[in-house]
Design a protein around this motif. Structure first.
Motif, PDB file in Angstrom:
ATOM      1  N   MET A 100       0.856  -1.172   0.000  1.00  0.00           N
ATOM      2  CA  MET A 100       0.000   0.000   0.000  1.00  0.00           C
ATOM      3  C   MET A 100       0.901   1.234   0.000  1.00  0.00           C
ATOM      4  SD  MET A 100      -3.269   0.922   2.447  1.00  0.00           S
ATOM      5  CE  MET A 100      -2.692   0.070   3.844  1.00  0.00           C
ATOM      6  N   GLU A 101       0.583   2.172  -0.869  1.00  0.00           N
ATOM      7  CA  GLU A 101       1.362   3.398  -0.972  1.00  0.00           C
ATOM      8  C   GLU A 101       1.177   4.252   0.276  1.00  0.00           C
ATOM      9  OE1 GLU A 101       0.959   5.862  -4.424  1.00  0.00           O
ATOM     10  OE2 GLU A 101       0.554   4.122  -5.671  1.00  0.00           O
ATOM     11  N   SER A 102       2.114   5.182   0.468  1.00  0.00           N
ATOM     12  CA  SER A 102       2.015   6.063   1.637  1.00  0.00           C
ATOM     13  C   SER A 102       0.803   6.988   1.523  1.00  0.00           C
ATOM     14  CB  SER A 102       3.301   6.872   1.801  1.00  0.00           C
ATOM     15  OG  SER A 102       3.503   7.693   0.665  1.00  0.00           O
ATOM     16  N   VAL A 103       0.430   7.353   0.281  1.00  0.00           N
ATOM     17  CA  VAL A 103      -0.757   8.201   0.104  1.00  0.00           C
ATOM     18  C   VAL A 103      -2.008   7.435   0.525  1.00  0.00           C
ATOM     19  CG1 VAL A 103      -2.150   9.414  -1.605  1.00  0.00           C
ATOM     20  CG2 VAL A 103       0.342   9.505  -1.756  1.00  0.00           C
ATOM     21  N   ASP A 104      -2.070   6.165   0.177  1.00  0.00           N
ATOM     22  CA  ASP A 104      -3.202   5.346   0.574  1.00  0.00           C
ATOM     23  C   ASP A 104      -3.231   5.151   2.090  1.00  0.00           C
ATOM     24  OD1 ASP A 104      -4.379   5.023  -1.908  1.00  0.00           O
ATOM     25  OD2 ASP A 104      -3.169   3.258  -2.388  1.00  0.00           O
ATOM     26  N   LYS A 105      -2.063   4.983   2.690  1.00  0.00           N
ATOM     27  CA  LYS A 105      -2.008   4.871   4.153  1.00  0.00           C
ATOM     28  C   LYS A 105      -2.538   6.142   4.800  1.00  0.00           C
ATOM     29  CE  LYS A 105       1.834   1.637   4.365  1.00  0.00           C
ATOM     30  NZ  LYS A 105       3.229   1.412   4.767  1.00  0.00           N
ATOM     31  N   LYS A 160      -4.716   8.177   3.508  1.00  0.00           N
ATOM     32  CA  LYS A 160      -6.167   8.211   3.300  1.00  0.00           C
ATOM     33  C   LYS A 160      -6.888   7.302   4.289  1.00  0.00           C
ATOM     34  CE  LYS A 160      -5.923   9.388  -1.597  1.00  0.00           C
ATOM     35  NZ  LYS A 160      -6.135   8.910  -2.970  1.00  0.00           N
ATOM     36  N   SER A 167      -9.178   5.665  -2.344  1.00  0.00           N
ATOM     37  CA  SER A 167      -7.929   4.981  -2.008  1.00  0.00           C
ATOM     38  C   SER A 167      -7.923   3.598  -2.658  1.00  0.00           C
ATOM     39  CB  SER A 167      -7.785   4.842  -0.486  1.00  0.00           C
ATOM     40  OG  SER A 167      -8.749   3.940   0.012  1.00  0.00           O
ATOM     41  N   GLN A 168      -6.775   3.011  -2.790  1.00  0.00           N
ATOM     42  CA  GLN A 168      -6.661   1.681  -3.388  1.00  0.00           C
ATOM     43  C   GLN A 168      -7.378   0.622  -2.554  1.00  0.00           C
ATOM     44  OE1 GLN A 168      -5.667   0.759  -6.401  1.00  0.00           O
ATOM     45  NE2 GLN A 168      -6.308  -1.313  -5.839  1.00  0.00           N
TER      46      GLN A 168
END
Length: 117
Positions: free
Chosen positions: A1-6, A8, A52-53
């Protein structure tokens, strides 16, 4: 999981916490506003998760689940009643069996072994 998704996901969790906190922060006589705070917190959290993903993965999973549920061959009304009857019959037979075992064991222990009347 990307940091942006984390980020979110954390933001969505914080929105839920803020909504629940708003419920407890508002006076008890403001019931509608209290519920509105929770609903608003949940709605905003859902909106953040939607982008988010993990949120998109959940939506895809839910869609696939609905498609699979539509493939299920559900029993007819007649089959449902028949199976319900079989279950009730089995439960009755099992209850009778357990009563007989209980009564038999009580007779063996209390009357034969201990000699009580």
């Amino acid at each position: 999981m990307e940091s942006v998704d984390k980020f979110k996901v954390v933001a969505a969790l914080l929105l839920v916490v803020v909504g629940v906190g708003g419920y407890y922060a508002l006076p008890a006589d403001q019931g509608v506003l209290r519920v509105l705070a929770v609903v608003l917190g949940l709605a905003l959290a859902a909106m953040v998760m939607w982008f988010s993903q993990p949120g998109r993965s959940f939506v895809d999973y839910a869609r696939d689940s609905v498609k699979e549920a539509q493939k299920v061959v559900w029993p007819s009304k007649k089959e449902t009643w028949q199976m319900t009857g079989i279950v009730f019959l089995f439960v009755g037979v099992l209850a009778l069996f357990m009563w007989l075992v209980d009564t038999g064991l009580a007779w063996v222990f209390y009357d034969l072994i201990l000699g009580r009347d």
